[in-house]
Structure formats: C-alpha cells, structure tokens
Design a protein around this motif. Structure first.
Motif, PDB file in Angstrom:
ATOM      1  N   ALA A 232     -23.659  41.485 100.768  1.00  0.00           N
ATOM      2  CA  ALA A 232     -24.028  42.955 100.791  1.00  0.00           C
ATOM      3  C   ALA A 232     -25.370  43.086 101.630  1.00  0.00           C
ATOM      4  O   ALA A 232     -25.329  44.720 101.495  1.00  0.00           O
ATOM      5  N   ALA A 233     -25.744  42.048 101.918  1.00  0.00           N
ATOM      6  CA  ALA A 233     -26.945  42.806 102.801  1.00  0.00           C
ATOM      7  C   ALA A 233     -26.011  43.449 104.052  1.00  0.00           C
ATOM      8  O   ALA A 233     -26.824  43.700 104.742  1.00  0.00           O
ATOM      9  N   PHE A 234     -25.121  42.014 104.346  1.00  0.00           N
ATOM     10  CA  PHE A 234     -23.833  43.353 105.168  1.00  0.00           C
ATOM     11  C   PHE A 234     -24.168  44.334 105.515  1.00  0.00           C
ATOM     12  O   PHE A 234     -23.847  45.329 106.099  1.00  0.00           O
ATOM     13  N   ASP A 235     -23.370  44.830 104.085  1.00  0.00           N
ATOM     14  CA  ASP A 235     -22.559  45.972 103.983  1.00  0.00           C
ATOM     15  C   ASP A 235     -24.171  47.354 104.280  1.00  0.00           C
ATOM     16  O   ASP A 235     -23.931  48.135 104.992  1.00  0.00           O
ATOM     17  N   VAL A 236     -25.474  46.947 103.587  1.00  0.00           N
ATOM     18  CA  VAL A 236     -26.500  47.645 103.749  1.00  0.00           C
ATOM     19  C   VAL A 236     -26.839  47.738 104.771  1.00  0.00           C
ATOM     20  O   VAL A 236     -26.959  49.018 105.082  1.00  0.00           O
ATOM     21  N   LEU A 237     -26.930  47.149 105.724  1.00  0.00           N
ATOM     22  CA  LEU A 237     -27.329  46.987 107.313  1.00  0.00           C
ATOM     23  C   LEU A 237     -25.586  47.795 108.362  1.00  0.00           C
ATOM     24  O   LEU A 237     -26.269  48.893 108.851  1.00  0.00           O
ATOM     25  N   ARG A 238     -24.495  47.358 107.790  1.00  0.00           N
ATOM     26  CA  ARG A 238     -24.047  48.369 108.621  1.00  0.00           C
ATOM     27  C   ARG A 238     -23.209  49.971 107.807  1.00  0.00           C
ATOM     28  O   ARG A 238     -23.269  51.176 108.920  1.00  0.00           O
ATOM     29  N   GLU A 239     -23.812  50.255 106.756  1.00  0.00           N
ATOM     30  CA  GLU A 239     -23.796  51.425 106.268  1.00  0.00           C
ATOM     31  C   GLU A 239     -24.971  52.610 107.022  1.00  0.00           C
ATOM     32  O   GLU A 239     -24.729  53.845 107.068  1.00  0.00           O
ATOM     33  N   ALA A 240     -26.202  51.569 107.626  1.00  0.00           N
ATOM     34  CA  ALA A 240     -27.245  52.196 107.641  1.00  0.00           C
ATOM     35  C   ALA A 240     -26.588  52.542 109.493  1.00  0.00           C
ATOM     36  O   ALA A 240     -27.772  53.492 109.498  1.00  0.00           O
ATOM     37  N   ARG A 241     -26.254  51.670 109.697  1.00  0.00           N
ATOM     38  CA  ARG A 241     -25.653  52.068 110.975  1.00  0.00           C
ATOM     39  C   ARG A 241     -25.359  52.749 111.459  1.00  0.00           C
ATOM     40  O   ARG A 241     -24.807  53.828 111.897  1.00  0.00           O
ATOM     41  N   LYS A 242     -23.915  52.700 110.458  1.00  0.00           N
ATOM     42  CA  LYS A 242     -22.877  54.078 110.166  1.00  0.00           C
ATOM     43  C   LYS A 242     -23.478  55.713 110.121  1.00  0.00           C
ATOM     44  O   LYS A 242     -23.138  56.510 110.426  1.00  0.00           O
ATOM     45  N   THR A 243     -24.057  55.692 109.328  1.00  0.00           N
ATOM     46  CA  THR A 243     -24.625  56.665 109.130  1.00  0.00           C
ATOM     47  C   THR A 243     -26.079  57.189 109.071  1.00  0.00           C
ATOM     48  O   THR A 243     -26.526  59.094 109.188  1.00  0.00           O
ATOM     49  N   ARG A 244     -27.164  56.217 109.984  1.00  0.00           N
ATOM     50  CA  ARG A 244     -28.138  56.737 110.928  1.00  0.00           C
ATOM     51  C   ARG A 244     -28.348  56.063 112.000  1.00  0.00           C
ATOM     52  O   ARG A 244     -28.879  55.931 112.217  1.00  0.00           O
ATOM     53  N   LYS A 245     -27.391  56.177 112.739  1.00  0.00           N
ATOM     54  CA  LYS A 245     -27.186  55.745 113.856  1.00  0.00           C
ATOM     55  C   LYS A 245     -28.136  55.996 115.242  1.00  0.00           C
ATOM     56  O   LYS A 245     -28.541  55.014 115.582  1.00  0.00           O
ATOM     57  N   ASN A 246     -28.797  57.103 115.348  1.00  0.00           N
ATOM     58  CA  ASN A 246     -29.939  57.196 116.142  1.00  0.00           C
ATOM     59  C   ASN A 246     -31.699  56.950 115.078  1.00  0.00           C
ATOM     60  O   ASN A 246     -32.232  57.953 115.473  1.00  0.00           O
ATOM     61  N   SER A 247     -31.328  56.899 113.865  1.00  0.00           N
ATOM     62  CA  SER A 247     -32.910  56.774 113.674  1.00  0.00           C
ATOM     63  C   SER A 247     -33.371  55.254 113.876  1.00  0.00           C
ATOM     64  O   SER A 247     -32.432  54.630 113.679  1.00  0.00           O
ATOM     65  N   GLU A 248     -34.476  54.528 112.959  1.00  0.00           N
ATOM     66  CA  GLU A 248     -34.927  53.467 113.382  1.00  0.00           C
ATOM     67  C   GLU A 248     -34.764  53.036 112.155  1.00  0.00           C
ATOM     68  O   GLU A 248     -34.954  53.730 110.588  1.00  0.00           O
ATOM     69  N   ARG A 249     -34.118  51.765 112.287  1.00  0.00           N
ATOM     70  CA  ARG A 249     -33.196  51.317 111.115  1.00  0.00           C
ATOM     71  C   ARG A 249     -33.933  49.654 111.256  1.00  0.00           C
ATOM     72  O   ARG A 249     -33.685  48.833 112.118  1.00  0.00           O
ATOM     73  N   ARG A 250     -34.916  49.516 110.037  1.00  0.00           N
ATOM     74  CA  ARG A 250     -36.113  48.289 110.391  1.00  0.00           C
ATOM     75  C   ARG A 250     -35.292  46.909 109.352  1.00  0.00           C
ATOM     76  O   ARG A 250     -34.848  47.638 108.477  1.00  0.00           O
ATOM     77  N   VAL A 251     -35.204  45.973 109.642  1.00  0.00           N
ATOM     78  CA  VAL A 251     -35.436  44.518 109.298  1.00  0.00           C
ATOM     79  C   VAL A 251     -36.561  43.981 109.424  1.00  0.00           C
ATOM     80  O   VAL A 251     -36.941  44.283 110.293  1.00  0.00           O
ATOM     81  N   ASP A 252     -37.351  42.770 107.948  1.00  0.00           N
ATOM     82  CA  ASP A 252     -38.451  42.368 107.934  1.00  0.00           C
ATOM     83  C   ASP A 252     -37.958  41.562 107.478  1.00  0.00           C
ATOM     84  O   ASP A 252     -37.036  41.013 106.999  1.00  0.00           O
ATOM     85  N   ILE A 253     -39.086  39.893 108.318  1.00  0.00           N
ATOM     86  CA  ILE A 253     -38.507  38.361 108.082  1.00  0.00           C
ATOM     87  C   ILE A 253     -39.987  38.043 107.536  1.00  0.00           C
ATOM     88  O   ILE A 253     -41.123  37.606 109.100  1.00  0.00           O
ATOM     89  N   ALA A 254     -40.154  38.094 106.480  1.00  0.00           N
ATOM     90  CA  ALA A 254     -40.999  36.558 106.007  1.00  0.00           C
ATOM     91  C   ALA A 254     -40.949  35.876 106.580  1.00  0.00           C
ATOM     92  O   ALA A 254     -40.119  35.066 105.564  1.00  0.00           O
ATOM     93  N   LEU A 255     -41.480  35.051 107.020  1.00  0.00           N
ATOM     94  CA  LEU A 255     -40.993  33.965 108.330  1.00  0.00           C
ATOM     95  C   LEU A 255     -41.297  32.382 106.970  1.00  0.00           C
ATOM     96  O   LEU A 255     -42.270  32.217 106.387  1.00  0.00           O
ATOM     97  N   ASP A 256     -40.883  31.332 107.408  1.00  0.00           N
ATOM     98  CA  ASP A 256     -41.312  29.962 106.255  1.00  0.00           C
ATOM     99  C   ASP A 256     -42.042  29.386 108.019  1.00  0.00           C
ATOM    100  O   ASP A 256     -43.117  29.814 108.700  1.00  0.00           O
ATOM    101  N   ASN A 257     -41.300  28.271 108.196  1.00  0.00           N
ATOM    102  CA  ASN A 257     -41.540  27.272 109.030  1.00  0.00           C
ATOM    103  C   ASN A 257     -41.666  26.993 110.388  1.00  0.00           C
ATOM    104  O   ASN A 257     -40.798  28.120 111.226  1.00  0.00           O
TER     105      ASN A 257
END
Length: 476
Positions: A232-257
């Motif tokens: 489900a997460a992959f589908d979201v990122l792939r769709e964003a790349r397809k529809t907004r190729k030249n826009s900022e597409r940001r991913v955040d990582i709340a880190l652990d160790n």
C-alpha cells in the motif's frame, strides 16, 4: 492526558506484562551500564572540576537505581531550562505521584531517560554527553558483516538505477513488479535492522549480532511479518511519482536506533531518492540521549566519520583485545561510495536532519496535534511518514491494552483517517500492545514456543521475533 484514549495503558505493576519485566529487570541493568560508562570516562579526565562533577553524576545515577529497585516514588524533575520539564512534572502530579513498580510503563520509561538527561544538562562540564554512545559505536562495529553486505548491494543497485540497466528488455509491468519487490526488500532491511535495539539486548555478543543481520536472517524472518502493508505504501509513492513527476515528493522517517539501524535507514533513504520514489527525505532524530540506542544528531556525524574512513574503525581491537581482518580495497570502496552519495544528497538539500523536542516528551502521539501543532502541520506536507521501531509504535497507539483485532487506523486516533498524515509503521514486536491482527492470530501466536500459552501474558510479542508493518492513509 486529556487527549489520550480511554483504553487503559500497560502498568509496571502488571506481572503479566513486559512493562513489569522492564521495570524490574531491564532498567536496573541499563542504569548500571550508564554508571560504568561515566566511571570509565571519569577515570581518563584530568580536569579536577570535571572529575568531581562526573563522580557526582555517578552518585545521582546510583540513587536513581536505588529508588527504582526499592519502589520509591518518582520525584519531580529538576528544571534544566527546557520547556518539557513543566509538562513532565504536571503529569507526574496528575498521576498521583506513583511509585516505580505501579505506574504507566510509557510515562515512567520516558521519565527515566529524561531524568538521566538532567544529570548532564545541569552540569557545567558534561552538557551534551551521551552516556550510551560507547555502546552504540561498539554495536555498529559488531555489525561489520551486514554493513559490508548492504554496501555492496546498494552500490550495485545505485549504479543500475543510474544506467537504466534494470529495465532492459522488460515490459512496463515487469519493471514495476521488479521495483515493487525491491521496495519490499528495502523495507524489510529497514524493519529487521531494529532487531539490535540496545535497550532490550543488553548482553549481545559479536556472533549474536551477526545472526540478527544479513540476507539469510531476513529471509528466514519473512514469514514472521504478521501484518504487512508495504505494498500500500509503495502504491502511494509510485502514484505520486506518476502524477507529480516534477513536484516535490517528500518522505519523512521518524528514526529509532543509531548504529546499524541508522545505517539501514540511510540505505532506504538513498534508495528512495535514487529510484525517484521521493525527491526529499526528512530524518527525525531525538534531541537528547534516549532509550539507550535512539538516534541523536551527533550519531549522524559519528556514522559518517566511520564511512569516510572505515579501515581504522573496523580493524581496531575491541575492548577484549580481539583483532579483525583488514577490509579489502573493494569493501573500502563500497563503503566510501555510500559516504559520497549520502553527502551529495545532504549538500543538495535532499537528505535533511530535523530534530524536534516533541519526540522526547512523555506522552503518546495522540497528543501531537495539540502539544506540537507545528510538527503536526509539517508532517502533513509529507507523502509518507515512516515511524520506525517499537517505541514509536507504542506512542502511536498510546501503549494501550487494545484488543489486538482493533484496526491500526483506530488505535492511532487523531493521526488516523482524515488527519492529513499518511503513516507506515515498521515495528518488530517488543512490547504487549499490538493491533491490526486478524481474529484468532493472537491466540495462535500465544500457543507457539515461548508465546505465553494460557498464562495470560502475550509473550510472543516481547521477543522481537514477530513484526508488523502497518499503513494508514490519513490523506484519503
């Protein structure tokens, strides 16, 4: 506490819960390790004033351990000038000034590390000292085989992506399927990197760590992912790349160790950027030393200093005097490739480190929209927020005794549907709270070896053997 759900939290007094195991067995060991670390540092200090301060910190740590082991009341935190102290102390009062062995686990564990921080922050010569740094770096050194394996694989993938070789002779559907499989593997590397949580595994040997890492270990653990929403997460990122190729597409990582897990988080970040599944990665570390091995900003520089010159770090004798084979020229080059690429991403503003004091407050993420509205609004700008590890999962769900069939989207409350925040939580299970399971799954897992059986304890969820990867589309 007004924003928390009404479902009861796990208490350190519940003998059937890992909360009780933590309070009685884990925390005294962790404090003893902190005492030993400061003692080792003090023994090499020549400045008399700093030595004296260091000895006073050791005494405070010993007092904390005594209070914990003898079930004394938690005392108000001394004011070190940070705004969260008032909130900690207000909640302590609201909770009726509890004792160590009868207090909500989440609050008391956060309180424990915040109190340790005051010992250093209120000093003159020890401000910013990370009492857990020595452990973090030692464990990263022990991770050498997995680091080399991943460095080699990452370099191959990055070069393949740059030349487009992976797509040669394949249909669009085949390329997409290959990319989805690669995304899943990268996520699994990220997930099982959490297996070396130092706050839980307080006596790992070099061989133990190697068994927890590497491709064979990950393959063997694949069937132990009991909730898996990676696609489900992959589908979201792939769709964003397809529809907004030249826009900022940001991913955040709340880190652990820190250490090896931070290394694999950066592997994932680099992959997402190289594959154009994201244009920017925001990394969220803690602001202070936290839960033994959690990432603080200094851990980034420590890691990069190893990668830019790995030979002396990986070949130096350890504390036992054990020596190690030199890295080959190829191994050195593969590690330095990572340093060069990650440094370039950082210089280009594609890889950003952004700490926030909210991550070390005592409450759950149900409070995020009210306690840290600035951070909440910022996370809404992200395509996907990855929450790494057990503590983040506990905080997302308020460390509450949910029925395990409760949907993840329900258990995360105000960060769920229509929140504007899209979440993927990676978690190897090391605590009682778990949600999103199909009916009967919890009962089945309790009947596995060391799963808890009919004892009333959900012991299967304590070991880190099982994992969940849970998705919530707060933008839908």
């Amino acid at each position: 506490m007004e924003f928390d759900p009404k479902i009861p939290q796990y208490l350190t007094s519940d003998e059937k819960s890992f909360a009780s195991v933590s309070a009685h067995k884990r925390w005294p060991v962790i404090i003893t390790g902190a005492i030993d670390d400061v003692h080792r540092t003090v023994s090499n200090v020549t400045d008399e004033e700093k030595r004296k301060e260091g000895k006073a910190i050791i005494e405070k740590l010993a007092t904390l351990k005594y209070e914990l082991e003898h079930n004394r009341q938690l005392t108000p935190l001394p004011d070190d000038g940070e705004p969260d102290i008032e909130s900690y102390n207000k909640e302590l009062e609201q909770r009726g000034n509890p004792t160590w062995h009868n207090v909500p686990w989440l609050y008391s564990e956060c309180y424990l590390y915040r109190r340790i921080e005051t010992f250093f922050s209120l000093s003159k010569h020890w401000k910013g000292y990370d009492v857990f740094n020595r452990q973090k770096m030692s464990t990263f050194k022990s991770s050498r085989p997995a680091v080399l394996e991943l460095a080699r694989k990452y370099k191959e993938l990055a070069e393949q992506a740059a030349t487009g070789k992976g797509a040669n002779g394949k249909s669009a559907e085949q390329v997409e399927e290959q990319e989805k499989l690669l995304f899943s593997e990268m996520c699994e590397i990220c997930l099982w990197g959490n297996a070396t949580d130092l706050s839980l595994l307080t006596s790992l040997t070099y061989e133990d760590i190697q068994k927890l890492q590497g491709a064979e270990a990950r393959k063997a653990a694949e069937n132990n992912i009991i909730v898996n929403d990676m696609s489900a997460a992959f589908d979201v990122l792939r769709e964003a790349r397809k529809t907004r190729k030249n826009s900022e597409r940001r991913v955040d990582i709340a880190l652990d160790n820190a250490g090896f897990e931070l290394f694999v988080d950066l592997i994932l970040a680099g992959y997402l950027l190289t594959a154009d599944l994201a244009t920017t990665i925001i990394l969220h570390p803690k602001s202070i030393p936290w839960f033994v091995s959690d990432v603080i900003p200094k851990d980034f520089s420590d890691l990069l200093n190893v990668l830019v010159n790995p030979q002396p770090f990986y070949t130096a004798p350890d504390d036992t005097g054990r020596t190690y084979e030199p890295l080959s020229d190829r191994e050195e080059a593969e590690i330095k490739f990572l340093f060069d690429q990650w440094s370039k991403f950082h210089q280009e503003g594609k890889l950003i480190v952004r700490p926030h004091r909210f991550w070390t407050t005592q409450g759950s993420y149900w409070r995020l929209p009210h306690v840290a509205p600035d951070l909440f609004e910022d996370l809404k700008q992200s395509e996907l927020v990855l929450f790494k590890g057990d503590l983040n999962y506990r905080k997302l769900t308020n460390d509450a005794a949910w029925d395990p069939t409760t949907p993840f989207t329900t258990a995360i409350g105000p960060l769920g549907p229509k929140s504007g925040v899209r979440i993927l939580a990676f978690r190897t299970c090391k605590a009682d709270t778990v949600v999103g399971l199909p009916p009967g799954e919890d009962e089945k897992l309790r009947q596995t070896p060391d799963g808890g059986g009919d004892s009333g304890a959900r012991k299967w969820a304590w070991s880190g053997k099982w994992a969940v990867v849970s998705f919530s589309d707060g933008k839908a």
